[in-house]
Design a protein around this motif. Structure first.
Motif, PDB file in Angstrom:
ATOM      1  N   PRO A  52      47.936 -16.420 -71.472  1.00 55.85           N
ATOM      2  CA  PRO A  52      48.413 -17.710 -70.991  1.00 55.85           C
ATOM      3  C   PRO A  52      47.299 -18.753 -71.084  1.00 55.85           C
ATOM      4  CG  PRO A  52      47.852 -16.322 -69.138  1.00 55.85           C
ATOM      5  CD  PRO A  52      47.665 -15.480 -70.367  1.00 55.85           C
ATOM      6  N   TRP A  53      47.640 -20.019 -71.058  1.00 56.73           N
ATOM      7  CA  TRP A  53      46.610 -21.059 -71.049  1.00 56.73           C
ATOM      8  C   TRP A  53      45.908 -21.111 -69.689  1.00 56.73           C
ATOM      9  CZ3 TRP A  53      43.937 -22.918 -74.701  1.00 56.73           C
ATOM     10  CH2 TRP A  53      44.496 -23.174 -75.955  1.00 56.73           C
ATOM     11  N   SER A  54      46.639 -20.841 -68.616  1.00 56.43           N
ATOM     12  CA  SER A  54      46.002 -20.818 -67.298  1.00 56.43           C
ATOM     13  C   SER A  54      45.753 -19.374 -66.914  1.00 56.43           C
ATOM     14  CB  SER A  54      46.902 -21.516 -66.293  1.00 56.43           C
ATOM     15  OG  SER A  54      48.158 -20.882 -66.241  1.00 56.43           O
ATOM     16  N   ALA A  55      45.301 -19.147 -65.701  1.00 54.53           N
ATOM     17  CA  ALA A  55      44.994 -17.787 -65.265  1.00 54.53           C
ATOM     18  C   ALA A  55      46.244 -16.916 -65.327  1.00 54.53           C
ATOM     19  CB  ALA A  55      44.455 -17.820 -63.836  1.00 54.53           C
ATOM     20  N   GLY A  56      46.069 -15.703 -65.739  1.00 60.39           N
ATOM     21  CA  GLY A  56      47.189 -14.787 -65.855  1.00 60.39           C
ATOM     22  C   GLY A  56      46.813 -13.587 -66.685  1.00 60.39           C
ATOM     23  N   ASN A  57      47.781 -12.724 -66.896  1.00 56.53           N
ATOM     24  CA  ASN A  57      47.526 -11.473 -67.595  1.00 56.53           C
ATOM     25  C   ASN A  57      47.566 -11.640 -69.102  1.00 56.53           C
ATOM     26  OD1 ASN A  57      47.319 -10.008 -65.187  1.00 56.53           O
ATOM     27  ND2 ASN A  57      49.528  -9.702 -65.099  1.00 56.53           N
TER      28      ASN A  57
END
Length: 122
Positions: A52-57
């Motif tokens: 993902p572009w933001s925090a995530g797996n």
């Protein structure tokens, strides 16, 4: 509209390493998860990895887990695929993609890059 441009493909020996790059541009690019797919001759296009572009797996196909690493540099709008210990069966055209994480793993994406050839010699 999102534009994706891959680079970094080429010929690599089995057991070596190669890094693919995907430069993303467009006003809404930060709204999308990014991923890599590949298509070998005579085979269907398959999911390789996503981030993902933001925090995530991050997610990986079983065939590349432990060998490939996907990452992104938001400031550079670039997504990378680090390929370590590649095998001849990794030979394919690799495509960068933008979309939704859950749909991407099913092969449904919003935007595709033009692809870059990776050839792994034995």
């Amino acid at each position: 509209q999102v534009q994706l441009v891959e680079s970094g493909g080429g010929l690599v020996q089995a057991g070596g390493s190669l890094r693919l790059n995907c430069l993303a541009s467009g006003r809404t690019v930060s709204s999308f998860a990014m991923g890599w797919f590949r298509q070998a001759p005579g085979k269907e296009r398959e999911f390789v990895a996503s981030v993902p572009w933001s925090a995530g797996n991050t997610y990986y196909a079983d065939s590349v887990k432990g060998r490939f690493t996907i990452s992104r540099d938001n400031a550079k709008h670039t997504v990378y695929l680090q390929m370590n210990s590649p095998k001849p069966e990794d030979t394919a055209v690799y495509y960068c993609a933008a979309g939704v994480t859950t749909l991407m793993q099913r092969g449904i994406v919003a935007y595709w890059g033009q692809g870059t050839q990776v050839t792994v010699s034995s």
